[in-house]
Every structure is written in structure tokens, then in C-alpha cells.
Design a protein around this motif. Structure first.
Motif, PDB file in Angstrom:
ATOM      1  N   ILE A 208      16.290 -14.093  -4.876  1.00 46.94           N
ATOM      2  CA  ILE A 208      15.644 -12.786  -4.903  1.00 46.94           C
ATOM      3  C   ILE A 208      15.754 -12.170  -6.290  1.00 46.94           C
ATOM      4  N   VAL A 209      14.660 -11.610  -6.746  1.00 49.33           N
ATOM      5  CA  VAL A 209      14.598 -10.894  -8.022  1.00 49.33           C
ATOM      6  C   VAL A 209      14.346  -9.429  -7.705  1.00 49.33           C
ATOM      7  N   LEU A 210      15.196  -8.559  -8.210  1.00 49.93           N
ATOM      8  CA  LEU A 210      15.007  -7.124  -8.009  1.00 49.93           C
ATOM      9  C   LEU A 210      14.744  -6.449  -9.353  1.00 49.93           C
ATOM     10  N   LEU A 211      13.829  -5.505  -9.334  1.00 50.08           N
ATOM     11  CA  LEU A 211      13.531  -4.699 -10.507  1.00 50.08           C
ATOM     12  C   LEU A 211      13.855  -3.246 -10.200  1.00 50.08           C
ATOM     13  N   GLY A 212      14.445  -2.585 -11.171  1.00 43.76           N
ATOM     14  CA  GLY A 212      14.738  -1.165 -11.047  1.00 43.76           C
ATOM     15  C   GLY A 212      14.417  -0.473 -12.354  1.00 43.76           C
ATOM     16  N   THR A 213      14.508   0.829 -12.353  1.00 46.16           N
ATOM     17  CA  THR A 213      14.244   1.596 -13.562  1.00 46.16           C
ATOM     18  C   THR A 213      15.396   2.551 -13.835  1.00 46.16           C
ATOM     19  N   ALA A 214      15.578   2.882 -15.096  1.00 45.94           N
ATOM     20  CA  ALA A 214      16.561   3.877 -15.524  1.00 45.94           C
ATOM     21  C   ALA A 214      15.989   4.591 -16.737  1.00 45.94           C
ATOM     22  N   PRO A 215      16.385   5.841 -16.958  1.00 46.95           N
ATOM     23  CA  PRO A 215      15.913   6.546 -18.146  1.00 46.95           C
ATOM     24  C   PRO A 215      16.218   5.738 -19.406  1.00 46.95           C
ATOM     25  N   ARG A 216      15.274   5.712 -20.301  1.00 48.25           N
ATOM     26  CA  ARG A 216      15.369   4.872 -21.490  1.00 48.25           C
ATOM     27  C   ARG A 216      16.688   5.118 -22.244  1.00 48.25           C
TER      28      ARG A 216
ATOM     29  N   ILE B 263       1.206  -6.590 -10.210  1.00 40.08           N
ATOM     30  CA  ILE B 263       1.028  -5.610 -11.277  1.00 40.08           C
ATOM     31  C   ILE B 263       1.899  -4.405 -10.950  1.00 40.08           C
ATOM     32  N   LEU B 264       2.804  -4.074 -11.871  1.00 41.23           N
ATOM     33  CA  LEU B 264       3.752  -2.996 -11.660  1.00 41.23           C
ATOM     34  C   LEU B 264       3.473  -1.843 -12.617  1.00 41.23           C
ATOM     35  N   ARG B 265       3.882  -0.648 -12.224  1.00 43.78           N
ATOM     36  CA  ARG B 265       3.718   0.515 -13.091  1.00 43.78           C
ATOM     37  C   ARG B 265       5.000   1.350 -13.073  1.00 43.78           C
ATOM     38  N   PRO B 266       5.928   1.049 -13.964  1.00 46.49           N
ATOM     39  CA  PRO B 266       7.179   1.820 -14.019  1.00 46.49           C
ATOM     40  C   PRO B 266       6.912   3.244 -14.485  1.00 46.49           C
ATOM     41  N   PRO B 267       7.717   4.206 -14.063  1.00 39.46           N
ATOM     42  CA  PRO B 267       7.537   5.595 -14.479  1.00 39.46           C
ATOM     43  C   PRO B 267       7.661   5.745 -15.993  1.00 39.46           C
ATOM     44  N   ALA B 268       6.954   6.703 -16.541  1.00 36.96           N
ATOM     45  CA  ALA B 268       7.019   6.971 -17.981  1.00 36.96           C
ATOM     46  C   ALA B 268       8.444   7.358 -18.370  1.00 36.96           C
ATOM     47  N   GLY B 269       8.859   6.914 -19.549  1.00 35.03           N
ATOM     48  CA  GLY B 269      10.174   7.276 -20.066  1.00 35.03           C
ATOM     49  C   GLY B 269      11.320   6.469 -19.514  1.00 35.03           C
ATOM     50  N   THR B 270      10.997   5.379 -18.789  1.00 37.34           N
ATOM     51  CA  THR B 270      12.055   4.557 -18.209  1.00 37.34           C
ATOM     52  C   THR B 270      12.026   3.150 -18.785  1.00 37.34           C
ATOM     53  N   GLU B 271      13.122   2.447 -18.586  1.00 40.01           N
ATOM     54  CA  GLU B 271      13.204   1.028 -18.889  1.00 40.01           C
ATOM     55  C   GLU B 271      13.297   0.263 -17.579  1.00 40.01           C
TER      56      GLU B 271
ATOM     57  N   ALA C  88       0.836  -1.199   0.000  1.00 44.19           N
ATOM     58  CA  ALA C  88       0.000   0.000   0.000  1.00 44.19           C
ATOM     59  C   ALA C  88       0.866   1.242   0.000  1.00 44.19           C
ATOM     60  N   GLY C  89       0.539   2.166  -0.875  1.00 45.81           N
ATOM     61  CA  GLY C  89       1.272   3.416  -0.953  1.00 45.81           C
ATOM     62  C   GLY C  89       2.481   3.376  -1.863  1.00 45.81           C
ATOM     63  N   SER C  90       2.850   2.192  -2.384  1.00 48.36           N
ATOM     64  CA  SER C  90       3.976   2.103  -3.294  1.00 48.36           C
ATOM     65  C   SER C  90       3.548   2.544  -4.689  1.00 48.36           C
ATOM     66  N   ARG C  91       4.234   3.543  -5.226  1.00 45.61           N
ATOM     67  CA  ARG C  91       3.885   4.039  -6.551  1.00 45.61           C
ATOM     68  C   ARG C  91       4.248   3.036  -7.635  1.00 45.61           C
ATOM     69  N   ALA C  92       5.226   2.157  -7.363  1.00 41.91           N
ATOM     70  CA  ALA C  92       5.678   1.215  -8.386  1.00 41.91           C
ATOM     71  C   ALA C  92       4.826  -0.044  -8.454  1.00 41.91           C
TER      72      ALA C  92
END
Length: 334
Positions: free
Chosen positions: A141-149, A32-40, A17-21
Motif C-alpha cells: 500500500i502507498v499512502l499520500l498525505g499533505t503538510a504545510p510546506r 490525477i491528484l490535486r494537493p491543496p495550495a501551499g502544501t507538500e 467521486a466527491g474527493s477533493r484530493a
């Protein structure tokens, strides 16, 4: 406690709860995940195996949980990523789930994992549980991260003439492990950052993000298997060779207590320091610190030539020696 009760406990401890991702976390067939726009999205996975990566008689449950997450965070750091969420598959011996003592170990494991996760705004979005077929703990463990495209740091960008840098200090994890094995001691968590690099390593997430954001690095890798092995990976990926200045290598205080030969071996081959090794153009004015972590220039990259070793160690007396990869490699017998 059985499997469903264990999952419910994990869900309560790591509510999304409260996690934007994370739009939907633990409790359904998929997250169900929602990565920020413009990222990979960047994905990494790491095993933590009892008897290989930790020992229950030497590593506290909090240390095991912390290290389980730190391994993946260090991979994300090496690519300049912002951590997003994690998934954990956990195989446990039956007695850890069915006895009060065992449940206490599990609670402390998640306490260590959750403490580090909280510092990096990570929630556990799912995973799996199973009974281990042997009396050993296995965590994946599986980790997901984001970076600018198109901007994530890679191993393949180093150029001839680039300078070689490392974060923090080296050899501390190997030195601490050596002391633990020699004295059969399970150290408590220290009050100062970096005090226990083996049991509570600090992944350099902030440094990786700064390198990416400020466009300082051309290539980067984390030193999980030892600098001699990981620098070789970077050189092969980039098609370059490296000259490493022995006198410039920053030694961790724990490594400095060893004999000179043992300290150098711990720094070059010991591994599990989870520092970042990176290349940057020689023209870049590199800060002495990034995100509060010291940055040290330890060498440079050269053109790849058939007659030139992949890594050359420049010794304090001016002599040159070929540095062979001697860090950790599964199935190598080391």
C-alpha cells in the motif's frame, strides 16, 4: 471472477467521486491528484505479507485490511500529515479470486480497509492486481498525505534537553499476538477503542496533526518496530542520546497481565503498537491528552558523547542500563 471483474468491484467500492484530493481515480492509466495550495506531498509505502505480517488462521480478513492501511497511516501521523489518498497493489492466490469462499475473504479484507479509510476521509485512487506465484497474499500500500510546506515533522529535530513523550500505551500488540499464538485464537473486533491493538491498531493521525498544528514537537517517529529500535532511529537522526525512565512507561492493560519482565519486553521491543514517540522542548507545557489520546513523558534527550550509550534505561531502583535496540528488523534473524 477474474482480474478485470475484481478491479471493477474495487472501483465500485472505492469510487473517488466527491474527493477533493483525487481528480481522476481508478479506471485510467494514472490517477490525477490535486494537493491543496501551499502544501507538500508526503509519500509512504508498506508491505503486508502473509506469514510475516499476518496469518490467515489468526487474523480475520477485516483485521488484515485494517492493518494494511494502518501501517501507512501511522507513518503519515508521525510527520503530522493529513491523509490524502491511497494506492494498493495486491497479489492473490488464484483460489481467492475463483472460489466463493475466496471472494468472501477478499470482500471482508476490503471491508476492513474501507472502514478505516472512511474514518480518515481516504479514497483508493489506484493500484495493481496480480496472481501470487505462491499460495500467499502480498499487499503493498502507498499512502499520500499533505503538510504545510516546510513544516512536516521529522526524526532529526530533537535537541539536548528536550523531553521525550509517547502516546497511548505500550506492549498491547505484542501481548495480544502472544495470546493469539498460544491459544490459536482469532479474536473478534472489540467494541472499545484500543481493545485489540494487534488486530485493529489505531494510528494516531489526529495526534500527529495536533503536534504539527500547535508546534509542540521538535521530532517524531511512530513505534512500529518497538520503542528500543525506533527511539534509536530518532536519536541517530537527531545526533542525541536518550534517557528512558522505566517507571514512566505506560503499559497497555493486555501487557500488564504478563509477568513484569515480559511486560517490559513487550513495551520496549514488541512493536506494532503504532503509537507516536516524540521530542518537545522542556519549556513546553504538554497537554495530558491530544485528540483524546493520553500523552506521557517518559524521558529526556542528552548531548551525544562517545562514552554515553545511545539509549540509557533508568530503572526504578535508580540504576542505569544500556538499552540496545531489540525490536523488529528484517533480515536480522529475530
Amino acid at each position: 471472477m477474474r482480474e478485470l471483474a475484481l478491479i471493477e468491484q474495487i472501483r465500485r467500492d472505492f469510487g473517488s467521486a466527491g474527493s477533493r484530493a483525487v481528480a481522476l481515480g481508478i479506471g485510467d492509466d494514472c490517477a490525477i491528484l490535486r494537493p491543496p495550495a501551499g502544501t507538500e506531498v508526503l509519500v509512504t509505502t508498506d508491505f503486508t505479507l502473509e506469514g510475516r505480517h499476518f496469518r490467515r488462521d489468526l487474523h480475520s480478513p477485516e483485521s488484515v485490511g485494517h492493518r494494511c492501511l494502518a501501517r501507512g497511516l501511522s507513518d503519515l501521523a508521525a510527520m503530522g500529515a493529513t491523509p490524502m489518498t491511497a494506492f494498493l497493489s495486491l497479489a492473490l492466490p488464484a483460489d481467492l479470486v475463483t472460489t466463493a469462499k475466496g471472494r468472501g475473504w477478499i470482500a471482508r479484507f476490503f471491508r476492513g480497509l474501507r472502514s478505516l479509510a472512511g474514518r480518515h476521509d481516504i479514497t483508493l485512487a489506484g493500484g495493481d492486481t496480480a496472481q501470487s506465484p505462491a499460495d500467499a497474499i502480498l499487499a503493498d500500500i502507498v499512502l499520500l498525505g499533505t503538510a504545510p510546506r516546510g513544516r512536516a515533522l521529522r526524526r532529526s529535530g530533537a535537541k539536548p534537553g528536550d523531553a521525550l513523550y509517547v502516546t497511548g500505551a505500550l506492549g498491547g500488540a505484542a501481548a495480544e499476538l502472544s495470546s493469539m499464538l498460544a491459544h490459536n485464537v482469532n479474536p473478534a473486533k472489540g467494541s472499545k477503542a484500543g481493545e485489540h491493538p494487534q488486530t485493529f491498531p489505531e494510528p494516531r493521525v489526529g495526534v500527529g496533526q495536533a503536534l504539527l498544528r500547535r508546534k509542540l514537537a521538535t521530532a517524531c517517529i511512530d513505534i512500529s518496530d518497538g520503542i528500543s529500535t525506533d527511539l534509536a532511529h530518532l536519536c541517530r537522526s537527531s545526533g542525541v542520546t536518550a534517557e528512558l525512565e522505566q517507571a514512566a512507561i505506560p503499559l497497555h492493560p493486555l501487557a500488564s497481565k504478563l509477568s513484569p519482565a515480559a511486560a517490559l519486553s513487550a513495551a520496549l521491543h514488541g512493536g506494532e503498537d503504532y503509537e507516536l514517540l516524540f521530542a518537545a522542548p522542556a519549556s513546553v507545557r504538554m497537554p495530558r491528552q491530544l485528540s483524546g489520546v493520553p500523552i506521557t513523558r517518559i524521558g529526556q534527550f542528552r548531548h551525544r558523547q562517545a562514552t554515553r550509550p545511545l539509549i540509557t534505561l533508568l530503572e526504578p531502583d535508580g540504576s542505569r542500563a544500556t538499552l540496545e535496540p531489540q525490536g523488529w528488523e528484517h533480515f536480522s534473524g529475530r
